[in-house]
Design an enzyme around this catalytic site. Structure first.
Site, PDB file in Angstrom:
ATOM      1  N   CYS A  33     -38.083  56.241  93.976  1.00  0.00           N
ATOM      2  CA  CYS A  33     -38.652  56.330  92.403  1.00  0.00           C
ATOM      3  C   CYS A  33     -39.485  55.440  92.251  1.00  0.00           C
ATOM      4  CB  CYS A  33     -37.335  55.848  91.455  1.00  0.00           C
ATOM      5  SG  CYS A  33     -35.916  56.967  92.091  1.00  0.00           S
ATOM      6  N   ASP A  35     -39.421  51.921  91.971  1.00  0.00           N
ATOM      7  CA  ASP A  35     -38.973  50.949  91.483  1.00  0.00           C
ATOM      8  C   ASP A  35     -37.820  50.322  92.131  1.00  0.00           C
ATOM      9  OD1 ASP A  35     -41.107  50.459  88.989  1.00  0.00           O
ATOM     10  OD2 ASP A  35     -40.026  52.513  88.705  1.00  0.00           O
ATOM     11  N   CYS A  58     -44.271  48.926  89.870  1.00  0.00           N
ATOM     12  CA  CYS A  58     -45.574  49.065  89.370  1.00  0.00           C
ATOM     13  C   CYS A  58     -45.908  47.953  88.510  1.00  0.00           C
ATOM     14  CB  CYS A  58     -45.643  50.299  88.487  1.00  0.00           C
ATOM     15  SG  CYS A  58     -44.763  50.384  87.190  1.00  0.00           S
ATOM     16  N   CYS A 102     -39.075  51.816  83.241  1.00  0.00           N
ATOM     17  CA  CYS A 102     -38.909  50.527  83.989  1.00  0.00           C
ATOM     18  C   CYS A 102     -38.334  49.664  83.161  1.00  0.00           C
ATOM     19  CB  CYS A 102     -40.412  49.867  83.971  1.00  0.00           C
ATOM     20  SG  CYS A 102     -41.248  51.101  85.026  1.00  0.00           S
TER      21      CYS A 102
END
Lengths: 162, 394
Positions: A33, A35, A58, A102
């Site tokens: 995914c 993360d 990210c 996130c």
């Protein structure tokens, strides 16, 4: 794309690292995914004395982790459980919508570390509360089927064991 | 701070000669080619000159070039136009699993309309086996579409071979050559193609301008209906400004192709060699030699592409990545997945697309600046030198 606050936390993330003798550890995410966040907490008198994290992800994921750690330190466990997706986004002065998942991960990882601590306090072996097929679902649109969600975060194959 | 652009896949600059050729069409030559008066005639002449320049770049004849709004339109038209024209003969198309979105999504749309699709696999280098094409052809196959080269991973497909097979079976063959036309030599005769998509941008022409090569005798229905522009193949007033620019850029590319390739390959090879040499656990992506001259694609383990790009951008280095966080769809590149690359490892994708202005010094800079960035990010990555006994879930 990112606010100044996000860029500041991305460039100079606070509280990066692990706590070798952590009282609780929480980890969420999946490399597929994009993360993974791991949170380590040190608890004293029901207060989060120290919080550290390690994150694969990210710019937003790193900034979110840093912000969550900063928001959590010094809080009681109950207060820390109140840290939400929205409060993290607000503290970061906003996130692009496609990055909203996130921020969920950051709060989740912290909450999981707290749950881990509480389980240990009760003499239980740390449980994996979300055992089962791994699916990256998107908290923004609640869709978890990659084929049906062309603009969502769900990239994850429904595989287990990774 | 010096800016180093190694993201030519997104947008290259316009050549000064191209800008100069376009300028009159913003002022005194603002005519419509369909007008009967002298201004229209002058613009028509410019259009036809550009047609010749583009045809010359790919060894086609002028009448086989139809101008479009770019690669996406050319690809959509090739697929949908051929399906419309071929419905009475069959209902099956063959494509690869690493096509550009403008092929992939257009084919998905056709599939919803009942078209049957065979998607060919690729090997670990991202290359289609022509034998698989042969095996997939049926009596009902009306089109084969395989891209010439993939910009994300750099690999070049055996198009001439696939074209030969298509011809033996009498099946029309389309290739998306947006990544190659004006970048490497492309000859529609040698490649045995019936249809070929191209765009101006990769050879320093204007954005939003392209063409579809349609071999004489190939029956295709238009995608855009209206007036009789482009001999009825593509209605709508022509984008004269863009087309004139593309023509000029094509003419220059034809002359400079060899020297551009000779300039790019050593720079590309340095990146592919020196990045893995300066950072542990980095692997090159795609075929080593059968690849675009300016394309270097690598995977950096344990870190995510966007975070690397942000730090590189702060140092003035502009590149791209196939990571999920970068893509607008938030999905890992389907190209890398088709090549058998693990979705997690694909997150560490870095894509360098070099252009004619890149230098050895630019490569030096990248090789100097990248390792500490990767180290900083790895030091905060829970995947690197993993010590946590907890497994990530959910």
């Amino acid at each position: 794309m990112y606010s100044d606050v996000v860029m500041d936390h991305f460039k100079n993330p606070r509280n990066v690292g692990e706590i070798p003798d952590a009282d609780g550890v929480g980890e969420v995410g999946n490399p597929a995914c994009g993360d993974i966040m791991a949170f380590y907490i040190k608890v004293n008198n029901n207060v989060l004395e120290d919080v550290k994290f390690k994150t694969f992800g990210c710019g937003a994921a790193i900034a979110v982790s840093s912000m969550v750690s900063e928001m959590a330190i010094g809080k009681t466990l109950d207060e820390a459980m109140q840290i939400t997706n929205k409060s993290v986004i607000d503290a970061l002065d906003g996130l692009p919508k496609k990055k909203h998942h996130c921020s969920n991960l950051g709060a989740d990882a912290l909450h999981r570390a707290i749950e881990d601590y509480k389980s240990k306090q009760q003499g239980k072996i740390a449980e994996r509360p979300f055992d089962g097929p791994e699916v990256c679902s998107c908290p923004v649109c609640d869709v978890n089927d990659p084929e049906e969600a062309p603009y969502c975060s769900s990239v994850c194959e429904r595989t287990t064991g990774k | 701070m010096k800016t180093i652009n190694m993201d030519h896949v997104a947008a290259g600059s316009l050549l000064p000669e191209v800008v100069e050729a376009m300028m009159p069409f913003l002022s005194e030559k603002m005519g419509n080619p369909s007008s009967m008066h002298s201004l229209g005639e002058e613009v028509t002449e410019a259009l036809e000159e550009a047609r010749g320049q583009v045809a010359g770049l790919i060894n086609a004849s002028d009448q086989e070039i139809v101008f479009t709004s770019g690669g996406t339109e050319s690809n959509n038209w090739a697929l949908k136009g051929m399906v419309l024209a071929g419905r009475s003969r069959g209902n099956h198309i063959i494509t690869s699993s690493i096509e550009h979105f403008s092929i992939m999504h257009a084919i998905k749309a056709l599939e919803k309309q009942g078209v049957e699709v065979t998607r060919l696999p690729v090997d670990k280098y991202g290359i289609v086996d022509p034998d698989d094409v042969r095996k997939a052809i049926t009596q009902r196959t009306i089109l084969i579409s395989v891209m010439h080269a993939n910009n994300e991973v750099g690999s070049i497909q055996p198009i001439a071979e696939i074209g030969k097979i298509a011809r033996e079976h009498g099946v029309p063959f389309h290739t998306d050559a947006v990544a190659t036309v004006g970048v490497i030599p492309v000859d529609v005769q040698a490649l045995n193609v019936d249809l070929l998509s191209l765009a101006a941008n990769p050879f320093y022409g204007p954005l939003g301008t392209g063409a579809l090569y349609v071999r004489r005798g190939v029956r295709i229905e238009p995608l855009i209906d209206g007036g009789i522009q482009e001999r009825g193949f593509r209605a709508g007033t022509e984008n004269v400004l863009g087309i004139v620019g593309m023509g000029k850029a094509a003419e220059i590319a034809a002359g400079e192709l060899e020297s551009r390739v000779a300039h790019l390959i050593p720079l590309r090879d340095r990146l592919i060699k020196e990045i893995p040499a300066s950072i542990e656990e980095v692997e090159p992506v795609g075929h080593r030699t059968q690849r675009l001259p300016g394309n270097a694609s690598v995977l950096v383990r344990y870190v995510e592409g966007e975070s690397m790009l942000l730090f590189l951008d702060m140092e003035g280095i502009k590149i791209a990545s196939g990571s999920a966080c970068i893509s607008r769809s938030l999905k890992v590149s389907h190209v890398m997945l088709a090549m058998g690359i693990d979705a997690g490892n694909a997150q560490g994708s870095l894509l360098f697309t070099l252009g004619k202005d890149n230098t050895n010094e630019d490569v030096d800079e990248v090789v100097r600046i990248l390792p500490p960035i990767v180290q900083k990010l790895r030091d905060m990555s829970p995947l690197y030198k993993r010590t946590s006994k907890f497994k990530a879930i959910g």
